[in-house]
Design a protein around this motif. Structure first.
Motif, PDB file in Angstrom:
ATOM      1  N   TRP A 282     -25.707   1.647  14.496  1.00  0.00           N
ATOM      2  CA  TRP A 282     -26.721   2.697  14.468  1.00  0.00           C
ATOM      3  C   TRP A 282     -27.459   2.721  13.133  1.00  0.00           C
ATOM      4  CZ3 TRP A 282     -26.617   8.251  12.794  1.00  0.00           C
ATOM      5  CH2 TRP A 282     -27.800   8.888  13.198  1.00  0.00           C
TER       6      TRP A 282
ATOM      7  N   GLU B  63     -22.116   3.252  16.688  1.00  0.00           N
ATOM      8  CA  GLU B  63     -22.227   4.255  17.737  1.00  0.00           C
ATOM      9  C   GLU B  63     -21.529   3.730  18.977  1.00  0.00           C
ATOM     10  OE1 GLU B  63     -25.760   6.604  20.057  1.00  0.00           O
ATOM     11  OE2 GLU B  63     -25.730   4.436  20.019  1.00  0.00           O
ATOM     12  N   VAL B  64     -20.612   4.526  19.501  1.00  0.00           N
ATOM     13  CA  VAL B  64     -19.949   4.179  20.754  1.00  0.00           C
ATOM     14  C   VAL B  64     -19.748   5.459  21.552  1.00  0.00           C
ATOM     15  CG1 VAL B  64     -17.645   4.269  19.692  1.00  0.00           C
ATOM     16  CG2 VAL B  64     -17.980   2.985  21.812  1.00  0.00           C
ATOM     17  N   MET B  65     -20.150   5.440  22.792  1.00  0.00           N
ATOM     18  CA  MET B  65     -20.055   6.621  23.659  1.00  0.00           C
ATOM     19  C   MET B  65     -20.633   7.852  22.974  1.00  0.00           C
ATOM     20  SD  MET B  65     -16.613   6.129  25.804  1.00  0.00           S
ATOM     21  CE  MET B  65     -15.946   4.489  26.049  1.00  0.00           C
ATOM     22  N   LYS B  66     -21.796   7.659  22.380  1.00  0.00           N
ATOM     23  CA  LYS B  66     -22.536   8.737  21.715  1.00  0.00           C
ATOM     24  C   LYS B  66     -21.778   9.324  20.528  1.00  0.00           C
ATOM     25  CE  LYS B  66     -24.349  12.598  23.351  1.00  0.00           C
ATOM     26  NZ  LYS B  66     -24.560  13.614  24.398  1.00  0.00           N
ATOM     27  N   MET B  67     -20.761   8.606  20.088  1.00  0.00           N
ATOM     28  CA  MET B  67     -19.987   9.069  18.938  1.00  0.00           C
ATOM     29  C   MET B  67     -20.355   8.209  17.738  1.00  0.00           C
ATOM     30  SD  MET B  67     -15.938   9.218  18.894  1.00  0.00           S
ATOM     31  CE  MET B  67     -14.993   9.332  17.401  1.00  0.00           C
ATOM     32  N   GLU B  68     -20.503   8.841  16.594  1.00  0.00           N
ATOM     33  CA  GLU B  68     -20.823   8.091  15.387  1.00  0.00           C
ATOM     34  C   GLU B  68     -19.535   7.774  14.636  1.00  0.00           C
ATOM     35  OE1 GLU B  68     -23.732  10.360  13.209  1.00  0.00           O
ATOM     36  OE2 GLU B  68     -25.002  10.540  14.989  1.00  0.00           O
ATOM     37  N   VAL B  69     -19.369   6.506  14.300  1.00  0.00           N
ATOM     38  CA  VAL B  69     -18.166   6.087  13.570  1.00  0.00           C
ATOM     39  C   VAL B  69     -18.602   5.480  12.241  1.00  0.00           C
ATOM     40  CG1 VAL B  69     -16.026   4.767  13.647  1.00  0.00           C
ATOM     41  CG2 VAL B  69     -17.047   5.590  15.792  1.00  0.00           C
ATOM     42  N   ALA B  70     -18.457   6.272  11.184  1.00  0.00           N
ATOM     43  CA  ALA B  70     -18.847   5.806   9.852  1.00  0.00           C
ATOM     44  C   ALA B  70     -17.794   4.845   9.320  1.00  0.00           C
ATOM     45  CB  ALA B  70     -18.993   7.005   8.917  1.00  0.00           C
ATOM     46  N   HIS B  71     -18.223   3.799   8.645  1.00  0.00           N
ATOM     47  CA  HIS B  71     -17.311   2.842   8.015  1.00  0.00           C
ATOM     48  C   HIS B  71     -17.518   2.921   6.506  1.00  0.00           C
ATOM     49  CE1 HIS B  71     -17.116   1.483  12.123  1.00  0.00           C
ATOM     50  NE2 HIS B  71     -16.280   0.507  11.844  1.00  0.00           N
TER      51      HIS B  71
ATOM     52  N   SER C 111     -20.325   0.933  27.171  1.00  0.00           N
ATOM     53  CA  SER C 111     -19.750   1.894  26.229  1.00  0.00           C
ATOM     54  C   SER C 111     -20.824   2.501  25.321  1.00  0.00           C
ATOM     55  CB  SER C 111     -18.650   1.253  25.384  1.00  0.00           C
ATOM     56  OG  SER C 111     -19.177   0.183  24.651  1.00  0.00           O
ATOM     57  N   THR C 112     -22.061   2.023  25.478  1.00  0.00           N
ATOM     58  CA  THR C 112     -23.169   2.636  24.747  1.00  0.00           C
ATOM     59  C   THR C 112     -24.342   2.784  25.713  1.00  0.00           C
ATOM     60  OG1 THR C 112     -24.019   0.492  24.053  1.00  0.00           O
ATOM     61  CG2 THR C 112     -22.504   1.584  22.548  1.00  0.00           C
TER      62      THR C 112
ATOM     63  N   PRO D 102     -21.983  10.388  28.194  1.00  0.00           N
ATOM     64  CA  PRO D 102     -20.539  10.627  28.153  1.00  0.00           C
ATOM     65  C   PRO D 102     -20.141  12.097  28.131  1.00  0.00           C
ATOM     66  CG  PRO D 102     -21.340  10.070  25.964  1.00  0.00           C
ATOM     67  CD  PRO D 102     -22.530   9.996  26.874  1.00  0.00           C
TER      68      PRO D 102
ATOM     69  N   VAL E 281     -20.223  13.938  18.253  1.00  0.00           N
ATOM     70  CA  VAL E 281     -18.944  13.603  17.614  1.00  0.00           C
ATOM     71  C   VAL E 281     -19.223  12.666  16.442  1.00  0.00           C
ATOM     72  CG1 VAL E 281     -16.598  12.758  17.902  1.00  0.00           C
ATOM     73  CG2 VAL E 281     -17.786  13.764  19.850  1.00  0.00           C
TER      74      VAL E 281
ATOM     75  N   SER F 191     -17.361  10.665  13.125  1.00  0.00           N
ATOM     76  CA  SER F 191     -16.027  10.251  12.683  1.00  0.00           C
ATOM     77  C   SER F 191     -16.160   9.260  11.549  1.00  0.00           C
ATOM     78  CB  SER F 191     -15.260   9.611  13.839  1.00  0.00           C
ATOM     79  OG  SER F 191     -15.841   8.364  14.163  1.00  0.00           O
TER      80      SER F 191
ATOM     81  N   ALA G 169     -14.032   5.753  10.054  1.00  0.00           N
ATOM     82  CA  ALA G 169     -12.945   4.796  10.220  1.00  0.00           C
ATOM     83  C   ALA G 169     -12.474   4.344   8.845  1.00  0.00           C
ATOM     84  CB  ALA G 169     -13.428   3.598  11.025  1.00  0.00           C
TER      85      ALA G 169
ATOM     86  N   ASN H 141     -22.658  -0.130  19.109  1.00  0.00           N
ATOM     87  CA  ASN H 141     -23.941  -0.525  18.521  1.00  0.00           C
ATOM     88  C   ASN H 141     -23.960  -0.189  17.032  1.00  0.00           C
ATOM     89  OD1 ASN H 141     -24.774  -1.216  21.084  1.00  0.00           O
ATOM     90  ND2 ASN H 141     -25.846   0.729  21.430  1.00  0.00           N
TER      91      ASN H 141
END
Lengths: 72, 246
Positions: free
Chosen positions: A14, A34-42, B240-241, B106, B121, B123, B125, A12
């Protein structure tokens, strides 16, 4: 030519932290998935100006490789 | 094991920090090598997922660890489950009845159905599709179960003498190191199996909130990459969300 920044993971949208016209520098965070409650900054891969934002904050069910931001 | 951990982690202990994850993130952005870890005895701006507050009174554990896995960002979600497995593995020996502990997809850790610990978590990319860094943050109610309106909350102290945050940090970091090595050697499957061993029973009625939508189904396990499987009507759907509601 515009530099395209695409999603690197499914998930998603976020947060979208930029809008067209914003000046960005390499390493600035453009949006956060956001995927599996993990934040992925780009991050911005180049210095430049945001010319287009294609995905709105809160958008769900994005795939990897979706075009989000263009920078010139 | 102990030696490997001591070589790998560089733990710094702070009386008080705004947020251990924010510290690790900012160091990550400045190029700090992986293995840095921060423990705070108190946080003034503790964060949960989606920017929620995480109450951080003295006596509980608040710690974050920086990794640089050099792998595709599309597999990033696996770390979310790995962190939950590591946290549950660190907690199990402290509990008189480890079977009372369960993982909520999760990675929330529940004790008797009440929230005992949570993971955040963060991260980043890189443009080439790899993970630049990963910060695994955890909060564990060791001594105190803070009041959270509308949520059942538990603490280790409810059932056993709690360890100090420093002692728990050593346990958690050791487990995080162990499980990351397992994944490096054998892939995600052993983590998936370990997660399922602490999961609700298959068939447990489950409600998932996806955006504004509530979806009901029966828990049907995890997909090969850690997505939540729900049996809804006549089919099995992978998510997955979303947030599993208690």
């Amino acid at each position: 030519m515009a530099t395209e920044v695409r999603t690197q993971t499914a998930g998603n949208m976020w947060k979208v932290l930029v809008k067209p016209g914003d000046a960005v520098r390499t390493g600035d965070t453009l949006f956060i998935m956001e995927v599996m409650k993990m934040e992925v900054a780009h991050e911005a891969p180049v210095d430049g100006t945001v010319t287009a934002v294609h995905v709105a904050e809160g958008a769900e069910g994005l795939d990897a490789e979706d075009l989000v931001v263009e920078i010139r | 094991m102990t030696e490997a951990r001591q070589e790998f982690w560089r733990l710094t202990i702070h009386e008080v920090l705004p947020s251990t994850s924010d510290l690790c993130r900012s160091l990550a952005a400045q190029g700090e090598p992986e293995g840095y870890a921060a423990l705070a005895l108190q946080q003034t701006q503790g964060r949960g997922s989606r920017g929620r507050d995480w109450q951080s009174p003295v006596g509980n554990f608040y710690g974050s660890a920086l990794l640089r896995p050099h792998e595709a960002a599309r597999d990033a979600g696996q770390w979310s489950l790995l962190a939950g497995v590591a946290l549950a593995s660190a907690l199990a020996p402290l509990l008189p009845d480890p079977a009372a502990m369960a993982l909520k997809w999760p990675n929330d850790v529940l004790l008797g159905g009440a929230k005992l610990a949570g993971i955040l978590v963060d991260s980043a990319a890189a443009a080439d599709g790899t993970l630049e860094w990963l910060v695994i943050g955890a909060g564990v109610n060791l001594a105190v179960a803070p009041d959270v309106p509308g949520r059942a909350v538990a603490a280790v102290a409810d059932v056993a003498p709690p360890p100090s945050p420093q002692a728990f940090a050593a346990r958690f970091l050791a487990e995080l190191d162990r499980w990351r090595r397992v994944r490096a050697l054998h892939g995600f499957e052993p983590i998936r199996q370990a997660w399922l061993a602490r999961a609700p029973q298959l068939g447990t009625p489950t409600t998932l909130r996806v955006g504004e939508q509530l979806l009901g189904g029966d828990f049907a396990g995890l997909s090969g990459d850690g997505a939540l499987l729900l049996h809804t009507g006549s089919r099995i759907q992978a998510f997955s969300t979303g947030e599993v509601l208690l």
